[in-house]
Scaffold this active site. Structure first.
Site, PDB file in Angstrom:
ATOM      1  N   LYS A   1       0.863  -1.193   0.000  1.00  0.00           N
ATOM      2  CA  LYS A   1       0.000   0.000   0.000  1.00  0.00           C
ATOM      3  C   LYS A   1       0.887   1.226   0.000  1.00  0.00           C
ATOM      4  O   LYS A   1       2.010   1.187   0.526  1.00  0.00           O
ATOM      5  CB  LYS A   1      -0.892   0.020   1.240  1.00  0.00           C
TER       6      LYS A   1
ATOM      7  N   GLY B   1     -21.085   5.942   2.354  1.00  0.00           N
ATOM      8  CA  GLY B   1     -20.227   6.296   1.225  1.00  0.00           C
ATOM      9  C   GLY B   1     -21.037   6.327  -0.057  1.00  0.00           C
ATOM     10  O   GLY B   1     -22.040   5.603  -0.205  1.00  0.00           O
TER      11      GLY B   1
ATOM     12  N   GLY C   1     -19.095   6.728  -3.187  1.00  0.00           N
ATOM     13  CA  GLY C   1     -17.997   6.829  -4.144  1.00  0.00           C
ATOM     14  C   GLY C   1     -18.008   5.650  -5.089  1.00  0.00           C
ATOM     15  O   GLY C   1     -19.064   5.067  -5.363  1.00  0.00           O
ATOM     16  N   ASN C   2     -16.819   5.281  -5.551  1.00  0.00           N
ATOM     17  CA  ASN C   2     -16.716   4.215  -6.553  1.00  0.00           C
ATOM     18  C   ASN C   2     -17.351   2.911  -6.069  1.00  0.00           C
ATOM     19  O   ASN C   2     -18.179   2.315  -6.759  1.00  0.00           O
ATOM     20  CB  ASN C   2     -15.228   4.014  -6.914  1.00  0.00           C
TER      21      ASN C   2
HETATM   22  P1  NAD Z   1     -14.188   7.133  -2.965  1.00  0.00           P
HETATM   23  O1  NAD Z   1     -13.194   8.160  -2.608  1.00  0.00           O
HETATM   24  O2  NAD Z   1     -14.612   6.946  -4.375  1.00  0.00           O
HETATM   25  O3  NAD Z   1     -15.547   7.329  -2.109  1.00  0.00           O
HETATM   26  C1  NAD Z   1     -15.539   7.464  -0.724  1.00  0.00           C
HETATM   27  C2  NAD Z   1     -16.938   7.873  -0.296  1.00  0.00           C
HETATM   28  O4  NAD Z   1     -16.987   7.878   1.136  1.00  0.00           O
HETATM   29  C3  NAD Z   1     -17.340   9.260  -0.750  1.00  0.00           C
HETATM   30  O5  NAD Z   1     -18.698   9.265  -1.108  1.00  0.00           O
HETATM   31  C4  NAD Z   1     -17.149  10.111   0.514  1.00  0.00           C
HETATM   32  O6  NAD Z   1     -17.980  11.244   0.542  1.00  0.00           O
HETATM   33  C5  NAD Z   1     -17.564   9.095   1.561  1.00  0.00           C
HETATM   34  N1  NAD Z   1     -17.105   9.412   2.905  1.00  0.00           N
HETATM   35  C6  NAD Z   1     -15.882   9.810   3.329  1.00  0.00           C
HETATM   36  N2  NAD Z   1     -15.881  10.024   4.645  1.00  0.00           N
HETATM   37  C7  NAD Z   1     -17.133   9.736   5.081  1.00  0.00           C
HETATM   38  C8  NAD Z   1     -17.781   9.761   6.336  1.00  0.00           C
HETATM   39  N3  NAD Z   1     -17.127  10.112   7.443  1.00  0.00           N
HETATM   40  N4  NAD Z   1     -19.086   9.408   6.396  1.00  0.00           N
HETATM   41  C9  NAD Z   1     -19.768   9.058   5.301  1.00  0.00           C
HETATM   42  N5  NAD Z   1     -19.204   9.011   4.078  1.00  0.00           N
HETATM   43  C10 NAD Z   1     -17.917   9.351   3.974  1.00  0.00           C
HETATM   44  O7  NAD Z   1     -13.590   5.768  -2.377  1.00  0.00           O
HETATM   45  P2  NAD Z   1     -13.890   4.289  -2.840  1.00  0.00           P
HETATM   46  O8  NAD Z   1     -12.923   3.913  -3.899  1.00  0.00           O
HETATM   47  O9  NAD Z   1     -15.330   4.099  -3.045  1.00  0.00           O
HETATM   48  O10 NAD Z   1     -13.402   3.491  -1.539  1.00  0.00           O
HETATM   49  C11 NAD Z   1     -14.214   3.405  -0.379  1.00  0.00           C
HETATM   50  C12 NAD Z   1     -13.597   2.394   0.576  1.00  0.00           C
HETATM   51  O11 NAD Z   1     -13.437   1.146  -0.095  1.00  0.00           O
HETATM   52  C13 NAD Z   1     -12.196   2.734   1.127  1.00  0.00           C
HETATM   53  O12 NAD Z   1     -12.087   2.189   2.419  1.00  0.00           O
HETATM   54  C14 NAD Z   1     -11.267   1.975   0.189  1.00  0.00           C
HETATM   55  O13 NAD Z   1     -10.027   1.704   0.788  1.00  0.00           O
HETATM   56  C15 NAD Z   1     -12.080   0.727  -0.017  1.00  0.00           C
HETATM   57  N6  NAD Z   1     -11.747  -0.020  -1.224  1.00  0.00           N
HETATM   58  C16 NAD Z   1     -11.835   0.553  -2.454  1.00  0.00           C
HETATM   59  C17 NAD Z   1     -11.518  -0.188  -3.584  1.00  0.00           C
HETATM   60  C18 NAD Z   1     -11.667   0.372  -4.958  1.00  0.00           C
HETATM   61  O14 NAD Z   1     -11.421  -0.384  -5.918  1.00  0.00           O
HETATM   62  N7  NAD Z   1     -12.099   1.598  -5.137  1.00  0.00           N
HETATM   63  C19 NAD Z   1     -11.088  -1.523  -3.447  1.00  0.00           C
HETATM   64  C20 NAD Z   1     -11.029  -2.076  -2.171  1.00  0.00           C
HETATM   65  C21 NAD Z   1     -11.365  -1.319  -1.070  1.00  0.00           C
END
Ligand code: NAD
Length: 428
Positions: free
Chosen positions: A107, A219, A221-222
């Site tokens: 990481k 959340g 996001g993605n």
């Molecule tokens: P992202 O940045 O696309 O989205 C994150 C979301 O969380 C956003 O909507 C943001 O507004 C919200 N958020 C942040 N703080 C918050 C809070 N305190 N309360 C409520 N919502 C909050 O990130 P992502 O890629 O969707 O990743 C989200 C999680 O999944 C992370 O823990 C990441 O490590 C994990 N993850 C992501 C992937 C990937 O492929 N994108 C793979 C494995 C794990």
């Protein structure tokens, strides 16, 4: 992120120790696996748009590469710490292991806030990160990817810098690249879809029909958006999502009892997954406190934002209707909260199993890049489904056989595979 009372690395070590006790691992193996094999801390010096110089702190942690090159994302976050990076690299080791792909755990991160950086400044940080770590990463040693607040464009800048220094085309150096520039079709969807593949299998196991169930997520996001896409396509109803509001520096939940409309919410969401409150109200959403996503009367909860969200303090607020928690985020549930969830009899799909879809698809991307031949989206998603379902079934069968909590079962399978690889190599 690390707070006064929460340290993700301590939590990752605590979870590992628990698995090591069950497995009765010897002392050398415990010592080897409790810490990253190697880690790097470095300064990235940038010329800002106003001509001033600014130094950003960068990290890379390679927790374990006994089963293959280290693999894991790079996060851009103002509260990034080396301990968060260490924890996430450790979780990557267990994730690649439980998914049974020939990779290890790594990481990276940079302490910075992309909200306040121009695209040119972000490009400089990406290129600077690669320049500092160039000798220690690569397609056969450690393969980065996007993570929180990093995206395909960042990956392409990093690849370009890597190829410029090496003087060779090496698209297998990094994953999560834009499609058409070495990226894999299906990668964007992979993590969210993977979360729902595990939910689908859990529903089958609990003899529930998707169309009779409801979900609430943290959340937007993605991970969350694609989880919602597949779950609603399967007939499920999402009634609540939450997100971080950058302006107010707090989180909000957005609720619609009749079911949220994914595309209408996407239309009022910024690139960081923040939903516009006022526009949401106009569209008929209730805008509530950021914590209430957890308290909804739903069948399935999906924390998909960040770590340390379901704690001993709030786990008791989980409705008695909740049957499944599928962890989209890494480390959203603390070990103390796990005890409450276990007592409530909720079926827990632990993070490094539930969100393994991203790294599985990253592995597919690397395979495609290395052979310079790209698959169709259906082929990618079909292979993803196979791998996720296989990993899920392996964990549930093991849990059933030994009467274990799902997180413990997943840990035992993952840690055992890695410790065997370390032993066979003569490291421990
Ligand atoms: P992202 O940045 O696309 O989205 C994150 C979301 O969380 C956003 O909507 C943001 O507004 C919200 N958020 C942040 N703080 C918050 C809070 N305190 N309360 C409520 N919502 C909050 O990130 P992502 O890629 O969707 O990743 C989200 C999680 O999944 C992370 O823990 C990441 O490590 C994990 N993850 C992501 C992937 C990937 O492929 N994108 C793979 C494995 C794990």
């Amino acid at each position: 992120m690390e707070t006064k009372s929460f340290n993700a690395f301590k939590m990752a070590q605590q979870q590992f120790d628990h698995a090591a006790d069950i497995l009765e691992l010897d002392e050398a193996t415990r010592d080897f696996l409790r810490n990253p094999m190697r880690e790097f801390h470095f300064n990235i010096s940038i010329t800002m748009d106003d001509g001033s110089k600014k130094i950003f702190r960068g990290f890379r942690s390679m927790h374990n590469d006994s089963r293959g090159p280290a693999k894991g994302g790079i996060r851009f976050h103002p509260q990034e710490t080396i301990d968060t990076v260490r924890a996430l690299s450790m979780w990557m080791t267990w994730k690649t292991s439980v998914a049974d792909i020939p990779l290890g755990g790594g990481k990276g991160g940079v302490i910075c806030d992309p909200h306040n950086l121009s695209l040119r400044e972000q490009e400089q940080i990406c290129r600077g990160w690669v320049r500092q770590i160039y000798k220690n990463v690569g397609p056969f040693t450690d393969i980065p990817a996007p993570d929180v607040m990093t995206n395909p464009q960042h990956m392409l800048w990093m690849l370009d810098e890597y190829e410029t220094i090496s003087g060779q085309k090496q698209p297998g150096f990094i994953t999560g690249k834009p499609v058409g520039m070495g990226g894999s079709l299906g990668r964007t969807e992979a993590t969210g879809y993977g979360v729902i593949i595990t939910v689908r299998e859990a529903l089958k196991k609990l003899k529930l029909k998707t169309k009779d169930t409801t979900m609430s997520l943290q959340g937007f996001g993605n991970v969350s958006q694609y989880a919602i896409e597949l779950y609603t396509q399967m007939g499920g109803k999402v009634i609540c999502v939450s997100c971080w509001d950058q302006k107010d520096q707090k989180s909000y939940s957005f609720k619609k009892e009749s079911g949220i409309e994914l595309s209408e919410l996407q239309g009022i969401t910024d690139q960081f997954g923040g939903i516009d409150k006022e526009k949401a109200k106009d569209l008929g959403y209730e805008v509530l406190d950021g914590n209430v996503w957890l308290e909804q009367d739903v069948d399935i909860l999906v924390p998909a934002a960040l770590e340390n969200q379901i704690t001993q303090e709030n786990a008791n607020k989980i409705s008695s209707r909740v049957k499944i928690i599928s962890e989209g985020a890494n480390g959203p549930t603390t070990p103390d909260a796990d005890k409450v969830i276990k007592d409530k009899g909720i079926f827990m799909i632990p993070d490094f199993l539930a969100n393994a879809g991203g790294v599985i698809c990253s592995y597919f991307e690397q395979v495609q890049c290395n052979m310079n031949y790209f698959w169709s989206k259906d082929e990618v998603l079909g292979k993803l489904d196979q791998k996720m379902t296989f990993a899920f079934n392996a964990v549930t069968q093991f849990a059933d056989k030994h009467d274990l909590y799902m997180r413990d079962a997943a840990y035992i399978i993952a840690v055992e595979r890695v410790s065997k690889a370390c032993k066979s190599r003569g490291w421990v």
